[in-house]
Design a protein around this motif. Sequence first.
Motif, PDB file in Angstrom:
ATOM      1  N   ALA A 182       0.875  -1.177   0.000  1.00  0.00           N
ATOM      2  CA  ALA A 182       0.000   0.000   0.000  1.00  0.00           C
ATOM      3  C   ALA A 182       0.912   1.226   0.000  1.00  0.00           C
ATOM      4  N   LEU A 183       0.587   2.202  -0.858  1.00  0.00           N
ATOM      5  CA  LEU A 183       1.441   3.390  -1.027  1.00  0.00           C
ATOM      6  C   LEU A 183       0.641   4.650  -0.725  1.00  0.00           C
ATOM      7  N   ARG A 184       1.280   5.574  -0.038  1.00  0.00           N
ATOM      8  CA  ARG A 184       0.657   6.874   0.252  1.00  0.00           C
ATOM      9  C   ARG A 184       1.696   7.968   0.017  1.00  0.00           C
ATOM     10  N   ASP A 185       1.438   8.814  -0.961  1.00  0.00           N
ATOM     11  CA  ASP A 185       2.322   9.947  -1.222  1.00  0.00           C
ATOM     12  C   ASP A 185       1.922  11.100  -0.304  1.00  0.00           C
ATOM     13  N   SER A 226      -3.111   0.692  -3.777  1.00  0.00           N
ATOM     14  CA  SER A 226      -2.716  -0.694  -3.535  1.00  0.00           C
ATOM     15  C   SER A 226      -2.035  -1.191  -4.798  1.00  0.00           C
ATOM     16  N   VAL A 227      -0.813  -1.708  -4.648  1.00  0.00           N
ATOM     17  CA  VAL A 227       0.016  -2.039  -5.807  1.00  0.00           C
ATOM     18  C   VAL A 227       0.619  -3.424  -5.626  1.00  0.00           C
ATOM     19  N   SER A 228       0.682  -4.159  -6.716  1.00  0.00           N
ATOM     20  CA  SER A 228       1.390  -5.444  -6.741  1.00  0.00           C
ATOM     21  C   SER A 228       2.376  -5.403  -7.907  1.00  0.00           C
ATOM     22  N   LEU A 229       3.673  -5.629  -7.595  1.00  0.00           N
ATOM     23  CA  LEU A 229       4.719  -5.501  -8.607  1.00  0.00           C
ATOM     24  C   LEU A 229       5.549  -6.778  -8.694  1.00  0.00           C
ATOM     25  N   GLU A 230       5.691  -7.300  -9.891  1.00  0.00           N
ATOM     26  CA  GLU A 230       6.587  -8.417 -10.136  1.00  0.00           C
ATOM     27  C   GLU A 230       8.035  -7.913 -10.168  1.00  0.00           C
ATOM     28  N   PRO A 231       9.005  -8.794 -10.030  1.00  0.00           N
ATOM     29  CA  PRO A 231      10.404  -8.350 -10.096  1.00  0.00           C
ATOM     30  C   PRO A 231      10.702  -7.606 -11.398  1.00  0.00           C
ATOM     31  N   GLY A 232      11.319  -6.451 -11.287  1.00  0.00           N
ATOM     32  CA  GLY A 232      11.674  -5.637 -12.451  1.00  0.00           C
ATOM     33  C   GLY A 232      10.524  -4.895 -13.084  1.00  0.00           C
ATOM     34  N   GLU A 251       7.194  -2.161 -13.410  1.00  0.00           N
ATOM     35  CA  GLU A 251       6.972  -0.734 -13.157  1.00  0.00           C
ATOM     36  C   GLU A 251       5.471  -0.468 -13.191  1.00  0.00           C
ATOM     37  N   ARG A 252       5.008   0.430 -12.336  1.00  0.00           N
ATOM     38  CA  ARG A 252       3.584   0.767 -12.293  1.00  0.00           C
ATOM     39  C   ARG A 252       3.436   2.282 -12.255  1.00  0.00           C
ATOM     40  N   ASP A 253       2.577   2.822 -13.121  1.00  0.00           N
ATOM     41  CA  ASP A 253       2.297   4.252 -13.162  1.00  0.00           C
ATOM     42  C   ASP A 253       1.022   4.554 -12.390  1.00  0.00           C
ATOM     43  N   LEU A 254       1.087   5.559 -11.541  1.00  0.00           N
ATOM     44  CA  LEU A 254      -0.040   5.978 -10.710  1.00  0.00           C
ATOM     45  C   LEU A 254      -0.272   7.467 -10.912  1.00  0.00           C
ATOM     46  N   GLU A 255      -1.472   7.908 -10.562  1.00  0.00           N
ATOM     47  CA  GLU A 255      -1.794   9.327 -10.754  1.00  0.00           C
ATOM     48  C   GLU A 255      -2.822   9.774  -9.725  1.00  0.00           C
ATOM     49  N   TYR A 256      -2.639  10.968  -9.193  1.00  0.00           N
ATOM     50  CA  TYR A 256      -3.639  11.568  -8.312  1.00  0.00           C
ATOM     51  C   TYR A 256      -3.607  13.086  -8.511  1.00  0.00           C
ATOM     52  N   GLU A 257      -4.471  13.805  -7.830  1.00  0.00           N
ATOM     53  CA  GLU A 257      -4.601  15.250  -8.028  1.00  0.00           C
ATOM     54  C   GLU A 257      -4.461  15.997  -6.713  1.00  0.00           C
ATOM     55  N   VAL A 305       5.292   3.539   2.281  1.00  0.00           N
ATOM     56  CA  VAL A 305       4.811   2.272   1.724  1.00  0.00           C
ATOM     57  C   VAL A 305       4.667   1.266   2.868  1.00  0.00           C
ATOM     58  N   ARG A 306       3.656   0.419   2.768  1.00  0.00           N
ATOM     59  CA  ARG A 306       3.450  -0.682   3.711  1.00  0.00           C
ATOM     60  C   ARG A 306       3.415  -1.971   2.915  1.00  0.00           C
ATOM     61  N   ILE A 307       4.443  -2.798   3.121  1.00  0.00           N
ATOM     62  CA  ILE A 307       4.619  -4.015   2.342  1.00  0.00           C
ATOM     63  C   ILE A 307       3.950  -5.177   3.069  1.00  0.00           C
ATOM     64  N   HIS A 308       3.119  -5.911   2.339  1.00  0.00           N
ATOM     65  CA  HIS A 308       2.423  -7.065   2.919  1.00  0.00           C
ATOM     66  C   HIS A 308       3.411  -8.171   3.252  1.00  0.00           C
TER      67      HIS A 308
END
Length: 435
Positions: free
Chosen positions: A87-90, A104-110, A112-118, A134-137
């Motif tokens: 879980a990510l909080r900017d 809430s993000v799930s990333l495989e090795p290597g 990349e994920r693009d996120l956007e907020y306002e 970030v809070r890693i499960h």
Amino acid sequence: MVLTKRFWYLAALGIPLAGISAALGSAMPAAVYDLLILGIAWGTTYLAPSGGNLRLTRTFDPVLSVRAWNKIRLSLHNDGPERVKLALRDEPPERFSVENQEFSVSLEPGAERDLEYEVRPVERGSDAFRGTFVRIHCPLGLAMRQAFLETEQPVRIYPNVLALREFNLLRQQGRLRDIGIRRSRNRGLGTEFESLRQYAEGDDYRKIDWKATARKGDLMVRQYEQERNQPVIICIDTGRHMLSEVYGVRKLDHVLDSLLMLANAAAIAGDQVGLLVFSDKVRRYLPPKRGKSQIGLIIEACHDLVAEPVESDMPGALAYLSSRWNRRSLLVMFSDCVDPDRARDLLQGLGPIARRHLTLFCRINDGRINEIEAKRTQTVQDMYQKAAAALVMEDRRAALSLFTSAKVNVLDSEPQELAAKLVNYYFMVKEKNRI
């Protein structure tokens, strides 16, 4: 370590065990159970991926617009060898209003994920993003491993430059009417010949080209291009009269948003744009110049302006301007005038210069006063409020009468309409060749 709901559900299952232990006269079984699940949760944090393999990049416009929603883009990279669910909080500046900055993000090795907020800044100036949490499960889902990504980043907040993009886009699409700007399709009355066309009903007879009419055998009229390179000088009062607020925003901030729209329209039309900022003395001066680069200079000069609790010296500021610029111009003055006494003081400075330049005095009207004046009275308090509103409006009308008598044009507008009215006035001046 951050405990999850699953942990607390398991802890709650120990309540019956605690009851049985109390009946047996020993708290040991319940204590062992709680310590066991707590130890398991703590141990799983060492099995979770660390935040050291996460890399976050934050991008946004070089400057953010005040009181407008600005997009913030995040790019999260997993440089580690393990799959990461988190879980990510900017963390934007505290003074910003924020929408949807948690993900809430799930990333495989290597991967990349693009996120956007306002975000929506409430004040102009400089600030900084404070980083990212970030809070890693962890395995078994009993706990999350918290990490802090050092993504601190400075940010500058300017007047509403996003409105300029909207203006340019609507202009290209021929949809300026969507924002209240009604530009006439008629050609200007300037002196630069552009083309010939057939006479149409309503055309000025003085524009008939008789030689071309004789050659074509049909009435032909001359079209003239609107003159370019005409000066527009924007004067901003940052004294105590601009400290008051309308709808929770200071009048100066409403002015800055509107003047950028005017300056942008003038630059697109090929005219020169200048700036004069003053309070008890001249604060900033940009001589009129052409080009989009001048708009950038004006934005930079305005982004950190603040109204000051001092009495403005308008005659001194206009004398300063007259010593540096003599060519006839459209002079747009942003200040406030709420009573006849203030109007007389302003006219001491505006009167002489209005004979040389086409002068427009702009003041912001508080729509709440109009609402109170029009409201039906039901209580004694309503009666007093309505009487006070009537006195304020009477003084404003008296001040307007003095400006009109001195042949100074006045634009009295509510904040949300000011930009459109300014641009409409500018287009009217161009079409009638009044500069």
